[in-house]
Design an enzyme around this catalytic site. Structure first.
Site, PDB file in Angstrom:
ATOM      1  N   ASP A 140       0.877  -1.167   0.000  1.00 49.70           N
ATOM      2  CA  ASP A 140       0.000   0.000   0.000  1.00 49.70           C
ATOM      3  C   ASP A 140       0.920   1.225   0.000  1.00 49.70           C
ATOM      4  OD1 ASP A 140      -1.343   2.297   1.459  1.00 49.70           O
ATOM      5  OD2 ASP A 140      -3.055   0.952   1.342  1.00 49.70           O
ATOM      6  N   CYS A 143       1.222   2.958   3.459  1.00 49.10           N
ATOM      7  CA  CYS A 143       1.521   2.148   4.640  1.00 49.10           C
ATOM      8  C   CYS A 143       2.934   2.441   5.146  1.00 49.10           C
ATOM      9  CB  CYS A 143       1.358   0.673   4.258  1.00 49.10           C
ATOM     10  SG  CYS A 143       2.339  -0.500   5.181  1.00 49.10           S
ATOM     11  N   CYS A 146       5.343  -0.383   4.777  1.00 49.91           N
ATOM     12  CA  CYS A 146       5.651  -0.570   3.353  1.00 49.91           C
ATOM     13  C   CYS A 146       6.725   0.414   2.915  1.00 49.91           C
ATOM     14  CB  CYS A 146       4.395  -0.359   2.502  1.00 49.91           C
ATOM     15  SG  CYS A 146       3.070  -1.542   2.800  1.00 49.91           S
ATOM     16  N   ARG A 170      -5.241  -0.809   0.986  1.00 51.11           N
ATOM     17  CA  ARG A 170      -6.005  -1.417   2.069  1.00 51.11           C
ATOM     18  C   ARG A 170      -7.440  -0.905   2.171  1.00 51.11           C
ATOM     19  NH1 ARG A 170      -2.049   0.257   6.677  1.00 51.11           N
ATOM     20  NH2 ARG A 170      -2.019   2.062   5.279  1.00 51.11           N
TER      21      ARG A 170
END
Length: 268
Positions: A140, A143, A146, A170
């Site tokens: 994502d 994120c 991430c 998400r």
């Protein structure tokens, strides 16, 4: 006095599948039904799954390694349902002879099959010249973990690990994260756009044919419920964000376990 049956919403929650998860778009993949199922089993198991998890996508039914049960892959999870539909087993099922979790092994098979359906041309790949390991990462753009993972992508590559990104916004379709994923894919240089987006830079809106919806659906199908979700080539989920050396150690351990399992199978 008999206890009243739990409402289906409570049953869904007890199985670890919230109603919001069940309401997400289901992957348009037809269920695989093993013809070896005993007569009447498919209908009974389907009725049980539909009653407990009415919006969940049934992926596969086949005889389970446990006598009298059917293995059902549904909503990115593996369940074992009695052939008469009365009982559902949710969670680890350990084969003590082979020393493995048969539920997790079944999910690995589904992941391998699903991941093969996304070609390299629909992934954003950061790879060394001759990678020793390849991981698929559902990501994502916004994120935090991430972004941390991407900050180390050059270090992963230096350790011989190729990182292949698939999109998993998400918040789902129509969200800001979805739009950012499309912007990355539609950029002239998606690799650079991925790096820029994860650094917080704003990209032009994306307006092109893109794989975001297919990759998001696949993520649901293989059980992604958080990002980053990191998978080895054999379908094993290695976890979320791992520092470079820890990811290498996890890949080495996974490869050793896979080799040991193959040796044990060949010896029987």
């Amino acid at each position: 006095m008999r206890r009243r049956l739990a409402p289906l919403s409570a049953l869904a929650l007890s199985l670890g599948l919230g109603l919001s998860a069940c309401a997400q778009p289901a992957p348009s993949v037809p269920a695989q039904i093993d013809p070896a199922l005993p007569p009447g089993t498919e209908a009974a198991v389907r009725a049980t799954i539909a009653g407990a998890l009415p919006e969940a996508a049934l992926r596969r039914l086949r005889p389970a390694p446990i006598a009298g049960f059917t293995e059902a892959v549904v909503a990115g999870r593996v369940f074992y349902v009695s052939n008469d539909g009365r009982y559902i087993i949710d969670g680890a099922v350990i084969d003590m002879q082979e020393r493995r979790n048969i539920a997790e092994s079944a999910m690995d098979d589904i992941r391998v099959e699903g991941l093969k359906a996304i070609p390299a041309s629909q992934r954003i790949v950061f790879a060394p010249r001759d990678p020793k390991y390849t991981v698929t990462v559902f990501t994502d753009i916004d994120c935090g973990y991430c972004r941390m993972l991407h900050q180390h992508v050059a270090e992963y590559n230096a350790l011989g690990i190729a990182v292949e990104y698939l999109f998993f916004p998400r918040a789902g379709e129509g969200s800001e994260g979805w739009a950012k994923a499309e912007s990355v894919w539609c950029a002239t240089d998606p690799r650079q756009a991925m790096t820029d987006a994860k650094a917080g830079k704003t990209l032009p809106p994306g307006n092109c044919e893109n794989p975001v919806a297919a990759e998001y659906a696949l993520g649901q199908d293989v059980g992604v419920n958080a990002t980053p979700a990191v998978f080895a080539a054999n379908g094993a989920q290695l976890g979320g964000y791992l520092e470079p050396q820890r990811l290498l150690a996890a890949l080495e351990a996974n490869a050793a376990a896979e080799a040991a399992a193959k040796t044990a199978t060949a010896a029987r």
